[in-house]
Design an enzyme around this catalytic site. Sequence first.
Site, PDB file in Angstrom:
ATOM      1  N   CYS A  74      -2.622  -2.224  11.134  1.00 50.65           N
ATOM      2  CA  CYS A  74      -2.051  -1.747  12.399  1.00 50.65           C
ATOM      3  C   CYS A  74      -0.575  -1.370  12.216  1.00 50.65           C
ATOM      4  O   CYS A  74       0.303  -2.224  12.218  1.00 50.65           O
ATOM      5  CB  CYS A  74      -2.209  -2.842  13.459  1.00 50.65           C
ATOM      6  N   ASP A 129      -7.058  -9.265  -3.311  1.00 51.69           N
ATOM      7  CA  ASP A 129      -6.003  -9.095  -4.323  1.00 51.69           C
ATOM      8  C   ASP A 129      -5.440 -10.428  -4.841  1.00 51.69           C
ATOM      9  O   ASP A 129      -4.829 -10.474  -5.901  1.00 51.69           O
ATOM     10  CB  ASP A 129      -4.844  -8.271  -3.758  1.00 51.69           C
ATOM     11  N   ARG A 173      -4.117  -3.407  -5.926  1.00 54.67           N
ATOM     12  CA  ARG A 173      -2.778  -2.853  -5.665  1.00 54.67           C
ATOM     13  C   ARG A 173      -1.794  -3.297  -6.743  1.00 54.67           C
ATOM     14  O   ARG A 173      -2.121  -3.263  -7.899  1.00 54.67           O
ATOM     15  CB  ARG A 173      -2.291  -3.300  -4.271  1.00 54.67           C
TER      16      ARG A 173
HETATM   17  O1  F6P Z   1      -5.543  -5.174  -0.260  1.00 46.73           O
HETATM   18  C1  F6P Z   1      -6.889  -5.090  -0.529  1.00 46.73           C
HETATM   19  C2  F6P Z   1      -7.240  -3.743  -1.076  1.00 46.73           C
HETATM   20  O2  F6P Z   1      -8.634  -3.716  -1.315  1.00 46.73           O
HETATM   21  C3  F6P Z   1      -6.475  -3.314  -2.325  1.00 46.73           C
HETATM   22  O3  F6P Z   1      -6.971  -3.881  -3.500  1.00 46.73           O
HETATM   23  C4  F6P Z   1      -6.644  -1.833  -2.257  1.00 46.73           C
HETATM   24  O4  F6P Z   1      -5.619  -1.171  -2.954  1.00 46.73           O
HETATM   25  C5  F6P Z   1      -6.543  -1.562  -0.790  1.00 46.73           C
HETATM   26  O5  F6P Z   1      -6.942  -2.746  -0.130  1.00 46.73           O
HETATM   27  C6  F6P Z   1      -7.373  -0.415  -0.296  1.00 46.73           C
HETATM   28  O6  F6P Z   1      -7.138  -0.293   1.059  1.00 46.73           O
HETATM   29  P1  F6P Z   1      -7.966   0.644   2.033  1.00 46.73           P
HETATM   30  O7  F6P Z   1      -9.333   0.061   2.162  1.00 46.73           O
HETATM   31  O8  F6P Z   1      -7.207   0.597   3.303  1.00 46.73           O
HETATM   32  O9  F6P Z   1      -8.007   1.977   1.382  1.00 46.73           O
END
Ligand code: F6P
Length: 323
Positions: A74, A129, A173
Amino acid sequence: MKKAIAVLCSGGDGPGMNSAIRSVVRTGIEQGYDVFGVYKGFAGLLDEEIEKMTLSSVGNIIQRGGTILHSSRCLEFHEAKYRKKAADFLKSKSIVGLVIIGGNGSFQGANLLHQEHDISVACIPGTIDNDISGSDYSIGFDTALNTAVEAIDKIRDTATSHDRTFLVEVMGRSSGRIAINVAIATGAESVIFPDQVKTLDGVAATIKRGISRGKQSSIVIVAEGDQEGLGYNYQKDLKDNYELDTKLCILGHIQRGGNPSASDRFNGARMGYLAVKALSSGETATVTVKRNGSFKLVPLSECLEKRNDFDPELLNILKTLSM
Ligand code: F6P
């Protein structure tokens, strides 16, 4: 009006969140609260998307991946006026405590809500993560590792049949925790961390050494770093500068789904229980962490930084075992 607490999931979802929600709801009811589920994270507070939970609304969910409350990132919550709106809404419903299951960004939002509007918050680490400072573990990490390992075992099969080298990009990440754990658990030949690697000399040398000693396949785990898809750059680099043909597989969001492992269910249950107990005993701005095998409550201020480090010995283990 009866005192109430609420629970929400924020940021990327992770297997085991449903176990934590179930635990919060049932412990909250047992402690005499009305318990509300907030849909879609902090956005649900702004859009007033909440629902009173019952014992049966969290029945038959412990084994399910994802989160029954849905989640979101958000962006509005970065602005003070929206945090005030959320706090006003919580107060209008006599919600005296909020349980936040999420990662670092979610904890920052929770902290501001607490500091600016005196809302009692209890945070639970929930991100695949596993990069929350102050806790050895966050909900979803274990299942994500197992999902990645299962996928990479399959990649190893086809890689071996074709004498190929694969780059496998995993999530996380800026945290390399999924990458290093998965690399060791799959017997990968090498791992690339975008924030550390300057050249691929070492990676290429490892692959070539393996081929020359008769290895039939090689797997290089790529930590995604801050930008998904960096694996394509490394694939090109290996081809252009080291004459190595590789295949690339980006595991992506399959790492976030699936039935939670026993550990993620168990830990979610423990953390949810502890978070509600903290609220009911008047504690605020807490995080339920796992440290050295034990669950405990620590001040939120200890857990606001992102943790990108891991035990450097793990790199030595990988190097030694992948010879
Ligand atoms: O923070 C969790 C995570 O899965 C990270 O490993 C990844 O970079 C990110 O979220 C991806 O986010 P979204 O699903 O918003 O693209």
